[in-house]
Design a protein around this motif. Structure first.
Motif, PDB file in Angstrom:
ATOM      1  N   ALA A 196      -5.775   2.806  10.123  1.00 45.29           N
ATOM      2  CA  ALA A 196      -6.099   1.740   9.165  1.00 45.29           C
ATOM      3  C   ALA A 196      -5.903   0.377   9.830  1.00 45.29           C
ATOM      4  O   ALA A 196      -6.748  -0.523   9.724  1.00 45.29           O
ATOM      5  CB  ALA A 196      -5.224   1.858   7.921  1.00 45.29           C
ATOM      6  N   GLY A 245      -7.668   0.394   0.236  1.00 48.65           N
ATOM      7  CA  GLY A 245      -7.017   1.679   0.419  1.00 48.65           C
ATOM      8  C   GLY A 245      -7.479   2.786  -0.517  1.00 48.65           C
ATOM      9  O   GLY A 245      -8.515   2.698  -1.180  1.00 48.65           O
ATOM     10  N   GLY A 295      -9.795   0.568   6.750  1.00 44.22           N
ATOM     11  CA  GLY A 295      -8.707   1.383   6.207  1.00 44.22           C
ATOM     12  C   GLY A 295      -9.209   2.498   5.307  1.00 44.22           C
ATOM     13  O   GLY A 295     -10.379   2.891   5.353  1.00 44.22           O
ATOM     14  N   ASP A 296      -8.324   2.986   4.463  1.00 41.22           N
ATOM     15  CA  ASP A 296      -8.608   4.218   3.717  1.00 41.22           C
ATOM     16  C   ASP A 296      -9.731   4.094   2.691  1.00 41.22           C
ATOM     17  O   ASP A 296     -10.241   5.114   2.228  1.00 41.22           O
ATOM     18  CB  ASP A 296      -7.345   4.699   2.989  1.00 41.22           C
ATOM     19  CG  ASP A 296      -6.329   5.291   3.956  1.00 41.22           C
ATOM     20  OD1 ASP A 296      -6.505   5.118   5.173  1.00 41.22           O
ATOM     21  OD2 ASP A 296      -5.364   5.924   3.489  1.00 41.22           O
ATOM     22  N   ARG A 306      -7.000   8.667   7.700  1.00 37.38           N
ATOM     23  CA  ARG A 306      -6.033   8.205   6.701  1.00 37.38           C
ATOM     24  C   ARG A 306      -4.629   7.943   7.261  1.00 37.38           C
ATOM     25  O   ARG A 306      -3.629   8.216   6.613  1.00 37.38           O
ATOM     26  CB  ARG A 306      -5.933   9.209   5.546  1.00 37.38           C
ATOM     27  CG  ARG A 306      -7.221   9.390   4.795  1.00 37.38           C
ATOM     28  CD  ARG A 306      -7.001  10.030   3.459  1.00 37.38           C
ATOM     29  NE  ARG A 306      -6.351  11.290   3.517  1.00 37.38           N
ATOM     30  CZ  ARG A 306      -6.893  12.447   3.169  1.00 37.38           C
ATOM     31  NH1 ARG A 306      -8.122  12.482   2.703  1.00 37.38           N
ATOM     32  NH2 ARG A 306      -6.210  13.547   3.245  1.00 37.38           N
ATOM     33  N   GLY A 359       0.785  -1.235   0.000  1.00 40.35           N
ATOM     34  CA  GLY A 359       0.000   0.000   0.000  1.00 40.35           C
ATOM     35  C   GLY A 359       0.811   1.277   0.000  1.00 40.35           C
ATOM     36  O   GLY A 359       1.980   1.300  -0.395  1.00 40.35           O
TER      37      GLY A 359
END
Ligand code: NDP
Length: 316
Positions: free
Chosen positions: A294, A116, A281-282, A289, A44
């Motif tokens: 996350a 993400g 998570g994102d 963020r 990521g």
């Protein structure tokens, strides 16, 4: 139907950033033998950052890629299976759910989406080349390295205002480059940058090139009114704050989401509107963020998937 498609997994996780790997850690330790589809950018967003100083547990900080590699090894210890492939589609019309990937597909009783978000960049060749060398899309991650120098922030939204304010703590001066003659940011955020002596706002200013071989040594700026281009050699760091794009493409038509594509989860939960499908998570968080938040929601998703499977097995 291939053998792969017939096998039904308890937990399939899409994404291998802090959210996906933490979900895998908890699911693996619950003996659910999770499968992680690592996606197109294994590890990521942290794979593109340099030093991470705000992830708890590392007194002297840690490089982003090293943090992700350590996390991955920790997860692998408990029997997680990793697949270097990405999700391309899902079918939630019958349970266990079906999904397709670039190279195949499968079925799963629960799915954790941890794909993400990606920061938007301007798309300039030199901007991408100097990413991590003075070009950043994360003030919280990299601001600290720009003590006492002049930097530029591109954007006129709440993120740009927030990042400019944050960066003014370190930089000697922050130049905010807004492409129009107005900002999109809320009035209160705008007022905060207007009131900050260290922030100078340049209206109708567009970055058209980033200068420097190894490190940012300036930017080329076009004046939106006159079209004139000038080199700003005093700029030593360039921060992009022109928005993020959640990587929710394959799921979006099946799940509740906001107008920008972030998956909506239930309050205090990672549950989506589809039972047994969780998001962490994102891809579901445009506010915090952070790697640590996350990871926190990844943990929640695995615990919720485990409880959901138990309830389902008990006929709940
Ligand atoms: P936004 O989409 O709100 O703003 C993006 C900004 O970048 C706009 O000013 C836009 O200009 C500009 N921009 C876009 N593309 C380019 C480009 N190619 N070149 C130059 N400028 C460009 O994104 P944010 O990340 O700021 O915010 C996302 C969401 O998160 C919003 O809902 C925001 O309110 C929220 N948020 C809230 C915070 C808070 O309340 N504390 C903090 C951070 C975010 P233009 O207007 O011309 O399109």
């Amino acid at each position: 139907m291939s053998a792969d498609e017939e096998r039904i997994e308890d937990v399939v996780i899409f994404g291998s950033g802090p959210a996906g790997l933490t979900a895998a850690l908890y699911a693996a330790r619950a003996n659910l033998e999770p499968v992680v589809y690592e996606g197109v950018e294994p590890g990521g967003q942290l794979m593109t950052t340099t030093e991470v100083e705000n992830f708890p547990g590392f007194e002297n900080g840690i490089m982003g890629p090293e943090l992700m590699e350590t996390m991955r090894k920790q997860v692998a210890r408990f029997g997680t299976r990793f697949v270097l492939d990405e999700c391309t589609g899902v079918d939630f019309s019958e349970w266990p759910y079906r999904f397709t990937t670039s190279q195949g597909g499968g079925r799963a009783r629960t799915i954790i989406i941890a794909t993400g978000a990606s920061a938007k960049y301007l798309g300039l060749e030199n901007e991408l080349r100097l990413r991590g060398h003075g070009v950043s899309a994360c003030a919280t991650c990299d601001g600290f390295f720009f003590r006492g120098v002049e930097i530029a922030v591109v954007g006129g939204g709440d993120s740009a205002c927030e990042e400019a304010s944050f960066l003014s703590r370190f930089a000697s001066k922050v130049h905010m480059l807004v492409r129009r003659d107005a900002m999109r940011a809320s009035k209160i955020m705008q007022q905060r940058v207007f009131d900050n002596d260290k922030i100078e706002i340049h209206w109708k200013a567009e970055v058209v090139d980033v200068l420097g071989d190894e490190q940012v040594e300036g930017i080329r700026v076009r004046n939106g009114d006159t079209g004139e281009e000038t080199d700003w050699r005093h700029i030593k760091g360039l921060f992009l704050a022109i928005g993020h794009r959640p990587n929710s493409g394959p799921f979006i038509e099946h799940l509740d989401h906001d107008e920008t594509g972030y998956i909506i989860t239930k309050p205090d939960s990672t549950a989506t509107n589809v039972p047994g499908v969780f998001a962490c998570g994102d891809v579901q968080d445009h506010t915090f963020r952070q790697a640590v938040t996350a990871a926190g929601t990844g943990c929640m998703a695995a615990l919720e998937a485990e409880r959901w499977l138990e309830a389902r097995a008990a006929g709940g």
